[in-house]
Design a protein around this motif. Structure first.
Motif, PDB file in Angstrom:
ATOM      1  N   LEU A 102       0.820  -1.217   0.000  1.00  0.00           N
ATOM      2  CA  LEU A 102       0.000   0.000   0.000  1.00  0.00           C
ATOM      3  C   LEU A 102       0.854   1.268   0.000  1.00  0.00           C
ATOM      4  O   LEU A 102       0.439   2.307  -0.491  1.00  0.00           O
ATOM      5  CB  LEU A 102      -0.938   0.011   1.212  1.00  0.00           C
ATOM      6  CG  LEU A 102      -2.123  -0.938   1.117  1.00  0.00           C
ATOM      7  CD1 LEU A 102      -2.918  -0.920   2.408  1.00  0.00           C
ATOM      8  CD2 LEU A 102      -3.015  -0.555  -0.049  1.00  0.00           C
ATOM      9  N   ALA A 103       2.070   1.150   0.561  1.00  0.00           N
ATOM     10  CA  ALA A 103       2.943   2.321   0.608  1.00  0.00           C
ATOM     11  C   ALA A 103       3.348   2.756  -0.794  1.00  0.00           C
ATOM     12  O   ALA A 103       3.739   3.905  -1.011  1.00  0.00           O
ATOM     13  CB  ALA A 103       4.183   2.017   1.452  1.00  0.00           C
ATOM     14  N   LEU A 104       3.253   1.818  -1.746  1.00  0.00           N
ATOM     15  CA  LEU A 104       3.669   2.146  -3.111  1.00  0.00           C
ATOM     16  C   LEU A 104       2.603   2.919  -3.878  1.00  0.00           C
ATOM     17  O   LEU A 104       2.886   3.495  -4.922  1.00  0.00           O
ATOM     18  CB  LEU A 104       4.007   0.862  -3.872  1.00  0.00           C
ATOM     19  CG  LEU A 104       5.305   0.189  -3.459  1.00  0.00           C
ATOM     20  CD1 LEU A 104       5.462  -1.133  -4.183  1.00  0.00           C
ATOM     21  CD2 LEU A 104       6.490   1.106  -3.751  1.00  0.00           C
TER      22      LEU A 104
ATOM     23  N   GLU C  55      12.379  13.605  12.293  1.00  0.00           N
ATOM     24  CA  GLU C  55      11.099  13.328  11.650  1.00  0.00           C
ATOM     25  C   GLU C  55      10.879  11.826  11.492  1.00  0.00           C
ATOM     26  O   GLU C  55       9.823  11.290  11.863  1.00  0.00           O
ATOM     27  CB  GLU C  55      11.038  14.009  10.276  1.00  0.00           C
ATOM     28  CG  GLU C  55       9.697  13.782   9.605  1.00  0.00           C
ATOM     29  CD  GLU C  55       9.621  14.373   8.208  1.00  0.00           C
ATOM     30  OE1 GLU C  55      10.672  14.519   7.561  1.00  0.00           O
ATOM     31  OE2 GLU C  55       8.503  14.665   7.777  1.00  0.00           O
ATOM     32  N   LEU C  56      11.916  11.157  10.976  1.00  0.00           N
ATOM     33  CA  LEU C  56      11.779   9.721  10.716  1.00  0.00           C
ATOM     34  C   LEU C  56      11.578   8.921  11.999  1.00  0.00           C
ATOM     35  O   LEU C  56      10.603   8.156  12.095  1.00  0.00           O
ATOM     36  CB  LEU C  56      12.999   9.230   9.925  1.00  0.00           C
ATOM     37  CG  LEU C  56      12.827   7.914   9.191  1.00  0.00           C
ATOM     38  CD1 LEU C  56      11.760   8.034   8.108  1.00  0.00           C
ATOM     39  CD2 LEU C  56      14.141   7.478   8.578  1.00  0.00           C
ATOM     40  N   PRO C  57      12.458   9.077  13.014  1.00  0.00           N
ATOM     41  CA  PRO C  57      12.243   8.294  14.250  1.00  0.00           C
ATOM     42  C   PRO C  57      10.893   8.571  14.899  1.00  0.00           C
ATOM     43  O   PRO C  57      10.233   7.630  15.361  1.00  0.00           O
ATOM     44  CB  PRO C  57      13.379   8.763  15.168  1.00  0.00           C
ATOM     45  CG  PRO C  57      14.369   9.417  14.311  1.00  0.00           C
ATOM     46  CD  PRO C  57      13.696   9.866  13.061  1.00  0.00           C
ATOM     47  N   LEU C 206       4.495   6.748   9.526  1.00  0.00           N
ATOM     48  CA  LEU C 206       5.217   6.755   8.255  1.00  0.00           C
ATOM     49  C   LEU C 206       4.259   6.812   7.066  1.00  0.00           C
ATOM     50  O   LEU C 206       4.561   7.420   6.044  1.00  0.00           O
ATOM     51  CB  LEU C 206       6.114   5.515   8.167  1.00  0.00           C
ATOM     52  CG  LEU C 206       7.313   5.524   9.129  1.00  0.00           C
ATOM     53  CD1 LEU C 206       8.021   4.182   9.126  1.00  0.00           C
ATOM     54  CD2 LEU C 206       8.279   6.646   8.746  1.00  0.00           C
ATOM     55  N   GLY C 207       3.083   6.169   7.204  1.00  0.00           N
ATOM     56  CA  GLY C 207       2.093   6.219   6.124  1.00  0.00           C
ATOM     57  C   GLY C 207       1.646   7.650   5.868  1.00  0.00           C
ATOM     58  O   GLY C 207       1.486   8.075   4.717  1.00  0.00           O
ATOM     59  N   PHE C 208       1.487   8.408   6.952  1.00  0.00           N
ATOM     60  CA  PHE C 208       1.132   9.820   6.808  1.00  0.00           C
ATOM     61  C   PHE C 208       2.241  10.571   6.071  1.00  0.00           C
ATOM     62  O   PHE C 208       1.968  11.378   5.174  1.00  0.00           O
ATOM     63  CB  PHE C 208       0.881  10.447   8.178  1.00  0.00           C
ATOM     64  CG  PHE C 208       1.033  11.937   8.187  1.00  0.00           C
ATOM     65  CD1 PHE C 208       0.038  12.744   7.639  1.00  0.00           C
ATOM     66  CD2 PHE C 208       2.171  12.539   8.707  1.00  0.00           C
ATOM     67  CE1 PHE C 208       0.194  14.122   7.620  1.00  0.00           C
ATOM     68  CE2 PHE C 208       2.329  13.909   8.685  1.00  0.00           C
ATOM     69  CZ  PHE C 208       1.334  14.710   8.137  1.00  0.00           C
ATOM     70  N   VAL C 224      12.220   7.416   0.976  1.00  0.00           N
ATOM     71  CA  VAL C 224      12.878   7.103   2.251  1.00  0.00           C
ATOM     72  C   VAL C 224      11.859   6.503   3.218  1.00  0.00           C
ATOM     73  O   VAL C 224      12.121   5.499   3.891  1.00  0.00           O
ATOM     74  CB  VAL C 224      13.531   8.371   2.854  1.00  0.00           C
ATOM     75  CG1 VAL C 224      13.965   8.114   4.291  1.00  0.00           C
ATOM     76  CG2 VAL C 224      14.731   8.791   2.019  1.00  0.00           C
ATOM     77  N   SER C 225      10.644   7.079   3.257  1.00  0.00           N
ATOM     78  CA  SER C 225       9.633   6.555   4.183  1.00  0.00           C
ATOM     79  C   SER C 225       9.149   5.168   3.772  1.00  0.00           C
ATOM     80  O   SER C 225       8.884   4.309   4.626  1.00  0.00           O
ATOM     81  CB  SER C 225       8.446   7.509   4.246  1.00  0.00           C
ATOM     82  OG  SER C 225       8.874   8.815   4.487  1.00  0.00           O
TER      83      SER C 225
END
Lengths: 253, 251, 254
Positions: A102-104, C55-57, C206-208, C224-225
């Protein structure tokens, strides 16, 4: 027979419970009872609106699945049969398999636009990866003696490959194809929720925007029916036409 | 004495009788071999004695008490050792399991475990898991696990059927030695005439199914060595083979 | 196909990574748009950037929390349901068909319904991630219990075990293999559901970040995400397996 009776009763009981809950205990707007959902279903299918969305989703799934599985089987055969290729592709395949499907969706839309192309490419890609992996695995795990038996019949090269190796790897290929169906349906809904103007995913998201929960239910039920239907077609093809390839003589009962 | 009288068995209410009027009297401390063509219902008799299956009519009784359920006085050695052993327990824990279930203390358990471990020759493999043992070793473990409960009756269902000839002979010797040492009654199901004569004190031959029954029962008093070089062995073998051939037909 | 000096599995595996990166750079160069297909050096720079700004962590932790909480509840619920349904057969006959139907709907379909019912808060997110785990683990538990070898049950009954003790000492350990398999599978599926809830209605995770980058056309941040959530998934499953091993549960996989 008894099981079937209990199942039928259980479904009826469940529907009755849902109906009562929706009508008398909770707000029917929040939990639309089955009768309301059925009415809405008739309306939507009467105007043809629902079928437009179902057809759009199914069309994307079928095209993407066909392309993806063809690529997956061919590449999987080559990678599985040639040891050098096997080593070479093992890390890349592991990487691509671990990418969240889904991330893609947003990336594909960014690259290929909100049109049909991005959806078909995404479905084809995901199906190809899972089919490729399982095909290669199926070929790798063929018992050596079965291949040797084929060679005793004087088969070699392409003949050995087509008549012994591919049929022997069929269980693996079929596993990949079956998993592919699930991925295809999952990702098409995701893509339709994020960027589309038709399709079941779009329809469900629309239902949320208008807080039309009966629409969401109609959408979810058609989605479930779609999944069950595709799976049943798959099983039918496998068990009627390809039955002989999924028999196992290896482990007894 | 373990007794079956007029015991009959069928698996469906109006299905065919698998066993019909089985009459067996198995004396204490005997090594009783049940011999018959495959599919005749030997294992079903064993299952009735074990208490897994009930006879539809007639009685099955151990020391005059009817058998209604499995119990630690009658222990089964199954043919499929891999399925019967507890795969998540190691060798020692498998043997210990039954005594633990009976609530016996550690101090009480340990010497028993050690005794049977060495009796079946597995003392060097205590920490291994069943899937790390060979087929013969798995059967030894099953045997030790059963013996640790010191059952009055050991029920063995073609326990060596899946083993190679040498391992098989070795285990047959071991079972015979253990039987002499422990004095328990052994009921041994097999379709191998030689095995029956080698091991038994009594041999019963069954008819072919359906409606299988006991065709003939005889003591087995062959002197040592019990092998084909002994003329007594040969003549008993011939007469049993004759009985079996009548049952097998042209096969 | 390869120069004779290149031999050995490891060499070929390293080579594959090199070829893959080279291919990516080539595509990036051919498209002529660094923003659309960022070359590897840009991605690495962005990664460092996102680590430095935390941001990433931060978002990774939000995602991880959602999966772990939902998985803990889902897995326990699934096992309880599965064992209860194994003990009371009609219960399973009753539940099997509806549960199977719900399982055949992709989890992302339920996101709008969960939001409409429970709002966009954490509860609806946990719910969407957890429900599939409940179903998968319940099916795994029922199948595990059903597949317990009859011979093994008989062996235990010979030792005088019955009822609860038979269940506790024989059925549960024998079914563990199937249960652990379903836990493993549903943990993987949880990450798919996680992304589903985070790309449809979320302001963290991360989805956001992936969705947010799409609106801002930041492909480097998005890629990257995407990789980060893949890595998070793999590491979580690996740690889970390691924990099972440390807890001494590996023997039940035999």
């Amino acid at each position: 027979m008894r099981t079937a009776a209990i199942r039928a009763t259980s479904l009826l009981l469940l529907l009755a419970l849902w109906e009562t809950a929706g009508r008398f205990w909770l707000d029917p707007l929040l939990l639309p009872p089955p009768s309301d959902v059925a009415t809405r279903f008739r309306e939507l299918s009467g105007t043809g609106e629902l079928w437009t969305h179902v057809a759009a989703s199914l069309g994307r799934v079928i095209v993407g699945y066909a392309v993806g599985s063809a690529i997956g089987i061919v590449l999987g055969c080559v990678i599985g049969a040639v040891p050098v290729m096997r080593d070479f592709f093992s890390l890349p395949i592991r990487f691509f398999r671990s990418v969240n499907p889904l991330a893609l969706v947003p990336l594909m839309i960014l690259w290929f636009g909100v049109g049909e192309l991005s959806k078909v490419i995404l479905i084809a890609y995901l199906v190809a990866i899972v089919v490729l992996y399982n095909t290669a695995l199926g070929i790798e795990t063929i018992p050596a003696d079965r291949v040797r038996a084929g060679r005793c019949f004087g088969l070699k090269g392409i003949g050995l490959f087509v008549r012994v190796i591919v049929p022997a790897a069929a269980p693996g290929i079929l596993t990949g194809l079956r998993l592919g169906v699930g991925f295809a349906v999952l990702v098409v809904i995701g893509a339709e929720m994020i960027g589309a103007s038709e399709g079941v995913g779009y329809f469900i998201l629309l239902g949320r925007q208008y807080v039309a929960i009966d629409d969401i239910f109609v959408g979810l039920l058609s989605l479930g029916a779609m999944g069950v239907l595709l799976n049943q077609v798959f099983l039918l093809v496998r068990d009627r036409l390809l039955r002989r390839y999924v028999r196992t003589t290896l482990y007894g009962s | 004495m373990l007794r079956l009288s007029a015991a009959s068995k069928r698996f469906h209410d109006d299905g065919p009788w698998v066993l019909k009027d089985i009459e067996l009297a198995i004396p204490e401390h005997s090594f009783f071999c049940l011999l018959g063509p495959s599919g005749c219902g030997k294992s079903t008799i064993l299952n009735m004695i074990a208490g897994f299956e009930a006879a539809n009519s007639g009685t099955v009784a151990h020391r005059d008490r009817p058998i209604i359920a499995p119990g630690p006085d009658r222990f089964v050695i199954f043919q499929e050792a891999g399925a019967a052993l507890f795969s998540w327990l190691d060798v020692r824990q498998n043997i210990e399991f039954g005594m633990k279930a009976q609530g016996r203390r550690r101090a009480e358990r340990d010497p028993v475990v050690d005794r049977y471990l060495s009796m079946v020759g597995l003392a060097d493999h205590v920490g291994k898991f069943p899937d790390e043992l060979s087929g013969g070793m798995k059967q030894r473990l099953q045997l030790a696990r059963a013996l640790a409960l010191e059952p009055q009756v050991l029920l063995m269902d073609e326990p060596f059927g899946a083993l190679d000839a040498i391992t098989r002979r070795r285990l047959q010797r071991a079972v015979r030695d253990i039987w002499r040492e422990t004095g328990s009654t052994v009921i041994f199901v097999t379709h191998d005439i030689e095995e029956a004569i080698f091991l038994g004190t009594h041999i019963a031959v069954m008819t072919a199914g359906p409606e299988a029954t006991i065709k003939s029962q005889m003591p087995c008093r062959v002197s040592e060595p019990r092998d084909p070089s002994n003329p007594e062995f040969g003549s008993l073998y011939k007469s049993i083979e004759e009985l079996m051939r009548e049952e097998m037909g042209d096969e | 196909m390869f120069p004779p000096s290149v031999s050995g599995r490891v060499t070929r595996q390293i080579l594959s990574v090199v070829v893959l990166i080279a291919l990516w750079q080539l595509v990036s160069w051919l498209t002529g748009d660094r923003a659309l297909v960022p070359p590897v050096q840009d991605l690495l720079a962005k990664l460092l950037d996102m680590m430095a700004s935390l941001e990433l962590p931060t978002h990774a932790l939000d995602s991880l929390r959602r999966v772990l909480v939902a998985f803990a509840f889902g897995a326990s619920g699934g096992m309880i349901l599965g064992f209860a349904a194994s003990a009371v057969r009609p219960l399973w006959t009753f539940l099997e068909v509806p549960l199977d139907f719900i399982r055949s709907v992709p989890p992302i379909g339920f996101v709008p319904l969960a939001i409409a019912w429970f709002g966009i808060g954490e509860f609806s997110k946990y719910l969407v991630i957890a429900y599939l785990t409940v179903i998968v683990v319940a099916f795994g538990t029922v199948a595990g219990v059903r597949q317990v070898d009859q011979t093994r049950i008989r062996a235990a009954r010979c030792m005088g075990l019955s009822g609860w003790r038979l269940f506790r000492h024989i059925v549960i350990p024998s079914a563990s293999r199937g249960i652990i398999g379903s836990l493993h599978l549903s943990l993987g599926l949880s990450f798919i559901s996680l992304v589903a809830v985070e790309i449809i209605g979320s302001t963290s995770g991360l989805g956001f970040v992936i969705m947010d980058s799409r609106l801002l056309l930041q492909t480097d941040r998005m890629i990257v995400s995407i990789v980060a959530i893949g890595v998070l998934g793999i590491v979580t499953v690996l740690v889970f397996d390691l924990l099972l091993r440390l807890m001494g549960l590996a023997r039940f996989m035999r």
